[in-house]
Design an enzyme around this catalytic site. Sequence first.
Site, short mmCIF file in Angstrom:
data_model
loop_
_atom_site.label_atom_id
_atom_site.label_comp_id
_atom_site.label_asym_id
_atom_site.label_seq_id
_atom_site.Cartn_x
_atom_site.Cartn_y
_atom_site.Cartn_z
N TRP A 108 0.82 -1.22 0.00
CA TRP A 108 0.00 0.00 0.00
C TRP A 108 0.85 1.26 0.00
O TRP A 108 0.54 2.22 -0.70
CB TRP A 108 -1.00 -0.01 1.16
CG TRP A 108 -2.11 -0.99 0.91
CD1 TRP A 108 -2.37 -2.12 1.61
CD2 TRP A 108 -3.09 -0.93 -0.15
NE1 TRP A 108 -3.45 -2.78 1.05
CE2 TRP A 108 -3.91 -2.08 -0.01
CE3 TRP A 108 -3.35 -0.04 -1.19
CZ2 TRP A 108 -4.98 -2.35 -0.89
CZ3 TRP A 108 -4.41 -0.30 -2.06
CH2 TRP A 108 -5.21 -1.45 -1.90
N ASP A 178 -1.36 6.19 6.69
CA ASP A 178 -2.45 5.38 6.16
C ASP A 178 -2.76 4.32 7.22
O ASP A 178 -2.02 3.36 7.38
CB ASP A 178 -2.02 4.73 4.84
CG ASP A 178 -3.10 3.81 4.27
OD1 ASP A 178 -4.16 3.64 4.91
OD2 ASP A 178 -2.87 3.26 3.17
N LYS A 202 -12.34 -2.01 6.61
CA LYS A 202 -11.57 -3.08 7.24
C LYS A 202 -12.01 -3.26 8.70
O LYS A 202 -12.46 -4.32 9.07
CB LYS A 202 -10.07 -2.78 7.18
CG LYS A 202 -9.37 -3.16 5.87
CD LYS A 202 -9.76 -2.33 4.69
CE LYS A 202 -9.20 -2.79 3.37
NZ LYS A 202 -7.94 -2.19 2.99
#
Length: 369
Positions: A108, A178, A202
């Site tokens: 990511w 993040d 999530k």
Amino acid sequence: MATVTTERVFNFSPGPAVLPLEVLEQAQADLVALPGVGSSILEISHRSPAFDRILEETLADLRTLLGVGDTHDIVLVQGGASLQFSMVPMNLLRGRDAAADYILTGTWGTTAIKEARREGAVHVAWDGAATAHDRLPEPGEIRLSTAPAYVHVTSNETIQGVQWKREPDVGSAPLVCDCSSDFLSRPIDVANYGLIYACAQKNAGIAGVTVVIIRKDLLARSRDDLPTMLDYRTFVKNGSRPNTPPTFAVYVLGLVCRWLRDSMGGLAGIARHNAAKAKLLYDVLDASGGFYAGHARPDCRSDMNVTFRLPDEAAEKAFLSGAASRGLVDLKGHRSVGGIRASIYNAMPVAGVEALRDWMLEFRRSRGG
Ligand SMILES: *Cc1c(COP(=O)(O)O)cnc(C)c1O
């Protein structure tokens, strides 16, 4: 009609992911008519008093759970965490001479940096690619540029399964994080961050809403030529409602916050719960004599995504199909890492992790382990 609840499997999906049963049941009860409103949450105006209340309570609960002080604003935006890969550098890097520093601990972060490069100079302060992102940097390995515009980290790399235990020390540079795959899974010291972003699907709800927590002084960095809807100031000024927000996703985020607050003992409580679940699986890895080979180095392991390999792909296939027949689903690792990934976010019950542990022990025994 058969109750749906009894048909539920243990869902180890990396995202969108399992939700607390209490949240699903509340949403189900409210779906046809919100109490006292008479219309569904799906039908009401985003300017209605009922939605005013939902939004206000959700933001207040986020603030309390995370201990966010007056120094930071909290806004809700759309576009997922991926849009933040662009919005962060558009607002904080565009037009500046300084570079933005990225600490790359997995897929990511590597994706985030691509978008930052479109906006300005980028410096890779550390990259774990040489060992397939199986670890985090030691403090002495991070090489920051001079006075970076910000330093970006990914608190939990969802694909590799590596997680920072605490944020790195980046001096006076604003730390941007993040937090998509461990948001609301443990307490964090928000005061240490310039900006935090996290998609909800999530740990915190469903797809469609992304939480951004931004230190107020950083808002002054955004340039006036930014598109209105990509400027953080638009969301701050308009209380996260410059246009129609994703009302249902905001409502579910609110339910998850309330569940964390009232049923799980807040973030300290959920962190204990999450660590205990992760330990159940890592103990099996560690006692397996290498049969289950963890991807992440033990001191960098994630409490959210447990990644490991079996001796060969045939064994992995057999493991996955046996798991599925026991109601343990979505355990296949990301194609870039392979193997198995058990995502055990906030809402994964202990019983689900215990069932997976039991299957791991049984499978290994069946292979002579
Ligand atoms: C899932 C995930 C993303 C991408 O989120 P989208 O909402 O699909 O854009 C980004 N970063 C991390 C760490 C993630 O886990």
